[in-house]
Design an enzyme around this catalytic site. Structure first.
Site, PDB file in Angstrom:
ATOM      1  N   ASP A  63     -11.968  -5.119  -2.688  1.00 53.13           N
ATOM      2  CA  ASP A  63     -12.917  -6.246  -2.569  1.00 53.13           C
ATOM      3  C   ASP A  63     -14.279  -5.701  -2.158  1.00 53.13           C
ATOM      4  OD1 ASP A  63     -11.094  -6.212   0.151  1.00 53.13           O
ATOM      5  OD2 ASP A  63     -13.226  -6.490   0.586  1.00 53.13           O
TER       6      ASP A  63
ATOM      7  N   GLU B 254       0.821  -1.217   0.000  1.00 56.30           N
ATOM      8  CA  GLU B 254       0.000   0.000   0.000  1.00 56.30           C
ATOM      9  C   GLU B 254       0.860   1.274   0.000  1.00 56.30           C
ATOM     10  OE1 GLU B 254      -3.946  -1.319   2.425  1.00 56.30           O
ATOM     11  OE2 GLU B 254      -2.109  -1.348   3.579  1.00 56.30           O
TER      12      GLU B 254
HETATM   13  N1  ADE Z   1      -9.459  -3.874   3.875  1.00 55.73           N
HETATM   14  C1  ADE Z   1      -9.641  -4.285   2.604  1.00 55.73           C
HETATM   15  N2  ADE Z   1     -10.725  -5.078   2.506  1.00 55.73           N
HETATM   16  C2  ADE Z   1     -11.233  -5.176   3.745  1.00 55.73           C
HETATM   17  C3  ADE Z   1     -12.338  -5.874   4.293  1.00 55.73           C
HETATM   18  N3  ADE Z   1     -13.126  -6.613   3.534  1.00 55.73           N
HETATM   19  N4  ADE Z   1     -12.571  -5.761   5.630  1.00 55.73           N
HETATM   20  C4  ADE Z   1     -11.758  -5.004   6.395  1.00 55.73           C
HETATM   21  N5  ADE Z   1     -10.693  -4.330   5.928  1.00 55.73           N
HETATM   22  C5  ADE Z   1     -10.434  -4.419   4.608  1.00 55.73           C
END
Ligand code: ADE
Length: 263
Positions: free
Chosen positions: A222, A17
């Protein structure tokens, strides 16, 4: 504040990141404090300190406090990835936080749900000027660099067509959201949330308590559902670094033109 006095703290949880920043830093000096490496130097001519906080609210709170107290940063930006909580926010989009909330804070009935005890606040506002610059930087990255830095194969794999920059509420908690049940609970309790991650609101609280302006940018990796463990890992491996580096570089180039921070 004179421009010379500005010192930007750049935090990310994970290496992907924040990839590439230390490599381009001028006169880097690394100091280890509390199991973190703080790399001080100049990024595109501006005094900066880069650090990886690791994952979670405690990790980032300790890192943020150290950046402020031991390294004297005057402003903080956080770059990383997040899970989307609404359909309008898609993988590959970018969310710049205007406010942050800890979705797992619950000291009720002593204090209202989500309120951080003894602050009287549940939502912490990011700095408007810094956040505006980060949004502009994100848009410039998408319009000027996205197509050449993210391969067609990666764009197709993640169905990223035309990424959008959103501004809004980000929720943080010590929980990787990977089921519909967890996601629905967040959506039901905090319907304005655009994205979830595990650090932003804790960094925001520390910055608030020390009076340090901050801004937070997250690329969506995601959809905070059953696919998120796989999507998250693949996105980190293949895409996150290009976004992070591009957005931060654009941010610094805007910062150099910016009069607000030197007012
Ligand atoms: N960072 C990236 N995706 C995430 C998720 N699904 N839950 C918590 N932190 C995250």
């Amino acid at each position: 504040m004179s421009p010379q006095k500005i010192k930007i703290g750049v935090i990310s949880a994970l290496r992907e990141e924040q990839a590439g920043l230390i490599e381009v830093m001028q006169d880097p000096v690394t100091l280890k404090r509390g199991m973190r490496n703080y790399v001080s130097g100049r990024l595109w001519g501006i005094e900066s300190v880069c650090v990886l906080s690791r994952i979670g609210k405690v990790a980032v709170a300790a890192t943020t406090a150290t950046l402020i107290e031991s390294f004297g940063v005057t402003h903080i930006i956080f770059t990383g990835v997040a899970g989307a909580t609404v359909k309008a926010v898609r993988i590959g989009d970018i969310v710049v936080a205007n406010q942050l909330v800890q979705h797992d804070m619950n000291a009720s009935p002593l204090f209202p749900r989500f309120e951080v005890p003894l602050t009287g606040l549940s939502h912490f506002y990011s700095d408007k000027a810094l956040s505006t610059l980060l949004s502009q930087a994100a848009s410039q990255f998408i319009h000027q660099e996205f197509l050449e830095t993210i391969s067609e194969a990666s764009r197709q794999e993640f169905f990223i067509d035309r990424p959008v920059v959103h501004e809004g509420l980000i929720a943080s908690g010590d929980q990787f959201i990977s089921t519909a049940l967890e996601l629905n609970q967040i959506n039901d309790n905090l319907p304005d949330v655009l994205a979830v991650e595990m650090e932003g609101a804790a960094a925001a609280q520390v910055c608030f308590e020390f009076g340090i302006p901050f801004a937070i940018v997250r690329t969506i990796s995601d959809n905070a559902n059953e696919d998120s463990p796989v999507d998250f890992v693949k996105f980190l491996e293949k895409i996150a670094a290009c976004y992070a580096y591009g957005i931060v570089r654009q941010f610094y180039s805007l910062l150099k033109e910016e009069k607000l921070l030197s007012a």
